[in-house]
Design a protein around this motif. Structure first.
Motif, PDB file in Angstrom:
ATOM      1  N   LEU A   1       8.342  -5.875  15.219  1.00 16.64           N
ATOM      2  CA  LEU A   1       7.453  -6.600  14.445  1.00 16.64           C
ATOM      3  C   LEU A   1       7.297  -7.066  12.914  1.00 16.64           C
ATOM      4  N   GLU A   2       8.366  -6.559  12.417  1.00 17.27           N
ATOM      5  CA  GLU A   2       9.468  -7.115  11.152  1.00 17.27           C
ATOM      6  C   GLU A   2       9.611  -8.530  11.129  1.00 17.27           C
ATOM      7  N   TRP A   3      10.188  -9.089  11.913  1.00 19.75           N
ATOM      8  CA  TRP A   3      10.137 -10.201  12.826  1.00 19.75           C
ATOM      9  C   TRP A   3       8.818 -11.176  12.810  1.00 19.75           C
ATOM     10  N   THR A   4       8.110 -10.474  13.091  1.00 22.38           N
ATOM     11  CA  THR A   4       6.082 -10.986  13.908  1.00 22.38           C
ATOM     12  C   THR A   4       5.618 -11.242  12.200  1.00 22.38           C
ATOM     13  N   PHE A   5       6.463 -10.178  11.821  1.00 23.64           N
ATOM     14  CA  PHE A   5       5.134 -10.318  10.575  1.00 23.64           C
ATOM     15  C   PHE A   5       5.946 -11.846   9.551  1.00 23.64           C
TER      16      PHE A   5
ATOM     17  N   VAL B   1      -8.911 -13.223  14.982  1.00 19.76           N
ATOM     18  CA  VAL B   1      -8.432 -13.061  13.521  1.00 19.76           C
ATOM     19  C   VAL B   1      -9.265 -11.883  13.020  1.00 19.76           C
ATOM     20  N   ASP B   2     -10.815 -12.454  12.797  1.00 22.66           N
ATOM     21  CA  ASP B   2     -10.939 -11.380  11.392  1.00 22.66           C
ATOM     22  C   ASP B   2     -11.637  -9.351  12.497  1.00 22.66           C
ATOM     23  N   ALA B   3     -11.482  -9.490  13.626  1.00 23.35           N
ATOM     24  CA  ALA B   3     -11.574  -8.304  14.449  1.00 23.35           C
ATOM     25  C   ALA B   3      -9.901  -7.899  13.874  1.00 23.35           C
ATOM     26  N   PHE B   4      -8.936  -8.053  13.822  1.00 19.99           N
ATOM     27  CA  PHE B   4      -7.997  -7.760  13.536  1.00 19.99           C
ATOM     28  C   PHE B   4      -7.633  -7.255  12.559  1.00 19.99           C
ATOM     29  N   PHE B   5      -8.247  -8.441  11.835  1.00 15.36           N
ATOM     30  CA  PHE B   5      -7.244  -8.260  10.636  1.00 15.36           C
ATOM     31  C   PHE B   5      -8.271  -6.485   9.696  1.00 15.36           C
ATOM     32  N   GLN B   6     -10.145  -6.791  10.392  1.00 12.12           N
ATOM     33  CA  GLN B   6     -10.190  -5.787   9.449  1.00 12.12           C
ATOM     34  C   GLN B   6      -9.530  -4.106  10.504  1.00 12.12           C
ATOM     35  N   LYS B   7      -8.839  -3.880  11.090  1.00 12.48           N
ATOM     36  CA  LYS B   7      -7.989  -3.019  11.682  1.00 12.48           C
ATOM     37  C   LYS B   7      -7.242  -2.546  10.326  1.00 12.48           C
ATOM     38  N   MET B   8      -6.516  -4.374  10.144  1.00 13.37           N
ATOM     39  CA  MET B   8      -4.682  -4.034   9.552  1.00 13.37           C
ATOM     40  C   MET B   8      -5.362  -3.485   8.526  1.00 13.37           C
ATOM     41  N   ASP B   9      -6.443  -4.094   7.795  1.00 11.01           N
ATOM     42  CA  ASP B   9      -6.224  -4.014   6.339  1.00 11.01           C
ATOM     43  C   ASP B   9      -7.066  -2.691   5.385  1.00 11.01           C
ATOM     44  N   LYS B  10      -6.476  -1.527   5.443  1.00 10.41           N
ATOM     45  CA  LYS B  10      -6.410  -0.993   5.506  1.00 10.41           C
ATOM     46  C   LYS B  10      -7.460  -0.436   4.324  1.00 10.41           C
ATOM     47  N   ASN B  11      -6.389  -1.056   3.164  1.00 13.96           N
ATOM     48  CA  ASN B  11      -7.657  -1.125   1.606  1.00 13.96           C
ATOM     49  C   ASN B  11      -8.417  -2.090   1.716  1.00 13.96           C
ATOM     50  N   LYS B  12      -8.237  -2.864   2.496  1.00 16.12           N
ATOM     51  CA  LYS B  12      -9.570  -3.377   2.234  1.00 16.12           C
ATOM     52  C   LYS B  12      -9.349  -4.483   1.315  1.00 16.12           C
ATOM     53  N   ASP B  13      -7.959  -5.075   0.946  1.00 17.08           N
ATOM     54  CA  ASP B  13      -7.582  -5.365  -0.630  1.00 17.08           C
ATOM     55  C   ASP B  13      -7.727  -7.114  -0.524  1.00 17.08           C
ATOM     56  N   GLY B  14      -7.752  -7.364   1.126  1.00 11.29           N
ATOM     57  CA  GLY B  14      -7.736  -9.064   1.435  1.00 11.29           C
ATOM     58  C   GLY B  14      -6.231  -9.681   2.499  1.00 11.29           C
ATOM     59  N   VAL B  15      -5.104  -8.836   2.014  1.00 16.07           N
ATOM     60  CA  VAL B  15      -4.581  -9.304   2.737  1.00 16.07           C
ATOM     61  C   VAL B  15      -3.312  -7.283   3.862  1.00 16.07           C
ATOM     62  N   VAL B  16      -2.596  -8.092   4.085  1.00 17.50           N
ATOM     63  CA  VAL B  16      -2.053  -7.581   4.759  1.00 17.50           C
ATOM     64  C   VAL B  16      -0.428  -7.036   4.729  1.00 17.50           C
ATOM     65  N   THR B  17       0.271  -5.304   4.397  1.00 14.16           N
ATOM     66  CA  THR B  17       1.201  -5.732   4.026  1.00 14.16           C
ATOM     67  C   THR B  17       1.929  -5.450   5.018  1.00 14.16           C
ATOM     68  N   LEU B  18       3.620  -5.111   5.578  1.00 15.90           N
ATOM     69  CA  LEU B  18       4.344  -5.194   6.599  1.00 15.90           C
ATOM     70  C   LEU B  18       3.982  -3.340   6.991  1.00 15.90           C
ATOM     71  N   GLU B  19       3.672  -2.417   5.670  1.00 17.45           N
ATOM     72  CA  GLU B  19       3.121  -1.178   6.644  1.00 17.45           C
ATOM     73  C   GLU B  19       2.428  -1.179   7.481  1.00 17.45           C
ATOM     74  N   GLU B  20       1.194  -1.765   6.757  1.00 20.43           N
ATOM     75  CA  GLU B  20      -0.341  -2.366   7.551  1.00 20.43           C
ATOM     76  C   GLU B  20      -0.321  -3.072   8.492  1.00 20.43           C
ATOM     77  N   PHE B  21       0.690  -3.833   8.426  1.00 19.67           N
ATOM     78  CA  PHE B  21       1.049  -4.397   9.723  1.00 19.67           C
ATOM     79  C   PHE B  21       0.946  -3.367  11.145  1.00 19.67           C
ATOM     80  N   ILE B  22       2.103  -3.281  10.646  1.00 23.78           N
ATOM     81  CA  ILE B  22       2.990  -1.962  11.847  1.00 23.78           C
ATOM     82  C   ILE B  22       2.495  -1.058  12.130  1.00 23.78           C
TER      83      ILE B  22
END
Length: 215
Positions: free
Chosen positions: A126-130, A174-195
């Motif tokens: 997952l880190e490599w994917t990120f 992407v919209d569906a995935f991003f909504q689930k990943m971006d936990k704090n709704k700041d517009g970007v996904v961090t490594l920990e959020e992604f994993i």
């Protein structure tokens, strides 16, 4: 092991171990870039010395200079996706393997990445994917970056794989995935959020690691 790996290994023939060692040492002195010792790579990867020898011969068959540039990488990839356009995806995959950002992939970089993709832990994969999705290497994945990679995958698979695919489908995914990943709704996904998101949703993990099926 799939497209690129298969291309690099399919021409390799089995030989006696003692001759392997002599031949490999001779081969390494004839190329522009000489890889690190196989013992060192064996310690750094999840491959055995014999597997590394096979990979090295396949790599050298395709890349006699000992390194592969982006155009060669794209050419190899294009052969396996004749009904689509693999150039954009191959570009981003090349960047992910090119850990030194010098425009070429050495054998060491290739096997280190391959070791993670094929035999790494779930987190390592997952880190490599990120890293692949983080196009500008700022430590975050934006919606635009994710859309770019997903669209590149769809382009590569081609119209024959997705006959009813419409232009906005990658964005919808992407919209569906991003909504689930971006936990704090700041517009970007961090490594920990992604994993975390991938570990919580098996379907999402399979989708994000789709590139494993086109390696």
């Amino acid at each position: 092991m799939g497209a690129v790996v298969g291309t690099l290994t399919m021409q390799t023939k089995q030989r006696q171990p003692s001759r392997d060692k002599v031949d490999d040492e001779l081969e390494m002195t004839m190329v522009c870039h000489r890889p690190e010792g196989l013992e060192q790579l064996e310690a750094q990867t999840n491959f055995s010395k014999q597997e590394l020898q096979v990979l090295y011969r396949g790599f050298k068959n395709e890349c006699p200079s000992g390194v592969v540039n982006e155009e060669t990488f794209k050419h190899i990839y294009a052969q396996f996706f004749p009904h689509g356009d693999a150039s954009t995806y191959a570009h981003y995959l090349f960047k992910a393997f090119d850990t030194t950002n010098n425009g070429s992939i050495k054998f060491e970089e290739f096997v280190m990445g391959l070791s993670t993709l094929l035999r790494g832990s779930v987190r390592e994969k997952l880190e490599w994917t990120f890293h692949l999705y983080d196009i500008n290497r700022d430590g975050f994945i934006s919606k635009e970056e994710m859309t770019e990679i997903v669209r590149a995958i769809y382009d590569m698979m081609g119209k024959y794989t997705y006959p009813a695919l419409k232009g906005d489908v990658p964005k919808q995914h992407v919209d569906a995935f991003f909504q689930k990943m971006d936990k704090n709704k700041d517009g970007v996904v961090t490594l920990e959020e992604f994993i975390l998101a991938c570990q919580e949703d098996e379907m999402m993990m399979r989708s994000m690691q789709l590139f494993e099926n086109v390696m």
